[in-house]
Design an enzyme around this catalytic site. Structure first.
Site, PDB file in Angstrom:
ATOM      1  N   ARG A  52       0.846  -1.197   0.000  1.00 15.44           N
ATOM      2  CA  ARG A  52       0.000   0.000   0.000  1.00 15.44           C
ATOM      3  C   ARG A  52       0.881   1.247   0.000  1.00 15.44           C
ATOM      4  O   ARG A  52       1.745   1.386   0.871  1.00 15.44           O
ATOM      5  CB  ARG A  52      -0.896   0.023   1.237  1.00 15.44           C
ATOM      6  CG  ARG A  52      -1.783  -1.206   1.387  1.00 15.44           C
ATOM      7  CD  ARG A  52      -2.424  -1.215   2.766  1.00 15.44           C
ATOM      8  NE  ARG A  52      -3.211  -2.424   2.988  1.00 15.44           N
ATOM      9  CZ  ARG A  52      -3.734  -2.750   4.165  1.00 15.44           C
ATOM     10  NH1 ARG A  52      -3.550  -1.967   5.221  1.00 15.44           N
ATOM     11  NH2 ARG A  52      -4.439  -3.857   4.290  1.00 15.44           N
ATOM     12  N   ASP A  54       1.110   5.456   0.284  1.00 13.22           N
ATOM     13  CA  ASP A  54       0.366   6.546   0.918  1.00 13.22           C
ATOM     14  C   ASP A  54      -0.079   7.577  -0.103  1.00 13.22           C
ATOM     15  O   ASP A  54       0.395   7.606  -1.238  1.00 13.22           O
ATOM     16  CB  ASP A  54       1.257   7.251   1.946  1.00 13.22           C
ATOM     17  CG  ASP A  54       1.714   6.334   3.064  1.00 13.22           C
ATOM     18  OD1 ASP A  54       0.956   5.408   3.405  1.00 13.22           O
ATOM     19  OD2 ASP A  54       2.811   6.550   3.596  1.00 13.22           O
ATOM     20  N   TYR A 112      12.260   0.936  -3.371  1.00 16.48           N
ATOM     21  CA  TYR A 112      11.784   2.313  -3.397  1.00 16.48           C
ATOM     22  C   TYR A 112      12.914   3.256  -3.788  1.00 16.48           C
ATOM     23  O   TYR A 112      14.089   3.005  -3.475  1.00 16.48           O
ATOM     24  CB  TYR A 112      11.251   2.743  -2.024  1.00 16.48           C
ATOM     25  CG  TYR A 112       9.864   2.240  -1.695  1.00 16.48           C
ATOM     26  CD1 TYR A 112       8.734   3.004  -2.013  1.00 16.48           C
ATOM     27  CD2 TYR A 112       9.677   1.023  -1.060  1.00 16.48           C
ATOM     28  CE1 TYR A 112       7.459   2.557  -1.702  1.00 16.48           C
ATOM     29  CE2 TYR A 112       8.394   0.568  -0.749  1.00 16.48           C
ATOM     30  CZ  TYR A 112       7.297   1.349  -1.070  1.00 16.48           C
ATOM     31  OH  TYR A 112       6.038   0.899  -0.761  1.00 16.48           O
ATOM     32  N   ARG A 199       9.937   7.217   4.425  1.00 19.38           N
ATOM     33  CA  ARG A 199       9.840   8.660   4.697  1.00 19.38           C
ATOM     34  C   ARG A 199      10.417   9.004   6.073  1.00 19.38           C
ATOM     35  O   ARG A 199      11.013  10.077   6.255  1.00 19.38           O
ATOM     36  CB  ARG A 199       8.393   9.121   4.582  1.00 19.38           C
ATOM     37  CG  ARG A 199       7.855   9.062   3.153  1.00 19.38           C
ATOM     38  CD  ARG A 199       6.363   9.302   3.111  1.00 19.38           C
ATOM     39  NE  ARG A 199       6.017  10.585   3.715  1.00 19.38           N
ATOM     40  CZ  ARG A 199       4.774  10.926   4.077  1.00 19.38           C
ATOM     41  NH1 ARG A 199       3.783  10.059   3.936  1.00 19.38           N
ATOM     42  NH2 ARG A 199       4.546  12.098   4.606  1.00 19.38           N
TER      43      ARG A 199
END
Length: 263
Positions: A52, A54, A112, A199
């Site tokens: 998932r 954000d 990522y 993050r």
């Protein structure tokens, strides 16, 4: 008719959506995917994703799967589905996979990239697609700090309060940092990631890079296993899911991919 399982690679611009997961009364990637794939299949269905993302987070290669008894050529699950999708999200390829394939549960790694503009002036053209910091950064110090992230750790110091993962223990497989002019890229590969983990790590790396703490402070931060002692979560703008790895038996081209150069 017999159900078949298909895997799709999807890219999207996260600015247009309230994240991946379907929610009432807001636009999400999953909601739009289920609507479009369901129209092509001719029946309602569930689209599952490798992870998932954000709100505001992008993807250059998110992997999803769904089941259907509809008999369609693979081109229908790409061009046909894309004709029903809004701008900002697109299917890149489709492949039939065995029924034991699951985009989330059989994944062996996620990848990522965070793309950061280090410049005195905020971005205009790429606003929302890259992160931004105006401070000077000690990139060598950031490199040193990033080494402490490698290996298996309890990443609770980088875990959002609303994270639903069963365990905070994950294995960081790779951290790679590079620079091209004012753009700095941060590549992270791990077996799995916690909610906001990348993050939150970015927030800590930049805190160190600005000279607020020494490089080995990252080791101390990991050892605390306490989110409250870590710096704030960094902006979502520059974060991209770039790939998901699976066992070779599934034959999926899922290694990290950058689109249009750095992104």
């Amino acid at each position: 008719m017999e159900l078949k399982r298909y895997a799709l690679a999807v890219e999207y611009d996260g600015r247009a959506f309230n994240g991946w997961q379907i929610q009432p009364d807001v636009i999400t990637v999953q909601g739009e995917m289920e609507r479009a794939v369901g129209r092509m299949a001719g029946h309602p269905l569930r689209v599952h994703a490798a992870g998932r993302t954000d709100a505001g987070v992008h993807a250059t290669r998110q992997i999803v799967h769904f089941d259907t008894d509809a008999n369609r050529p693979l081109t229908a699950w790409v061009r046909g589905v894309n004709s029903f999708l809004p701008s900002g999200v697109s299917v890149l390829w489709a492949q039939q996979v065995p029924v034991d394939f699951h985009s989330r549960f059989v994944a062996t790694a996620r990848h990522y990239r965070y793309l950061l503009l280090q410049h005195a002036i905020r971005p205009g053209i790429m606003a929302g697609q890259i992160g931004w910091i105006h401070n000077s950064l000690d990139l060598e110090k950031i490199h040193q700090a990033s080494r402490y992230l490698l290996g298996e750790h309890d990443f609770s110091s980088f875990r959002a309060a609303e994270c639903q993962a069963l365990s905070p223990v994950k294995q960081m497989l790779k951290v790679d940092i590079g620079r091209q002019g004012d753009l700095i890229y941060f590549d992270f590969s791990a077996t799995a990631f916690l909610h906001h983990m990348v993050r939150n790590i970015m927030g800590a790396l930049l805190h160190i890079g600005k000279g607020n703490e020494p490089a080995d402070w990252m080791s101390w931060l990991i050892a605390q296993q306490n989110r409250s002692v870590a710096p704030p979560t960094f902006m979502p703008d520059g974060l991209y899911l770039t790939g998901v790895s699976y066992p070779e038996k599934y034959g999926l081209a899922t290694e990290p991919v950058q689109r249009f150069g750095l992104i």
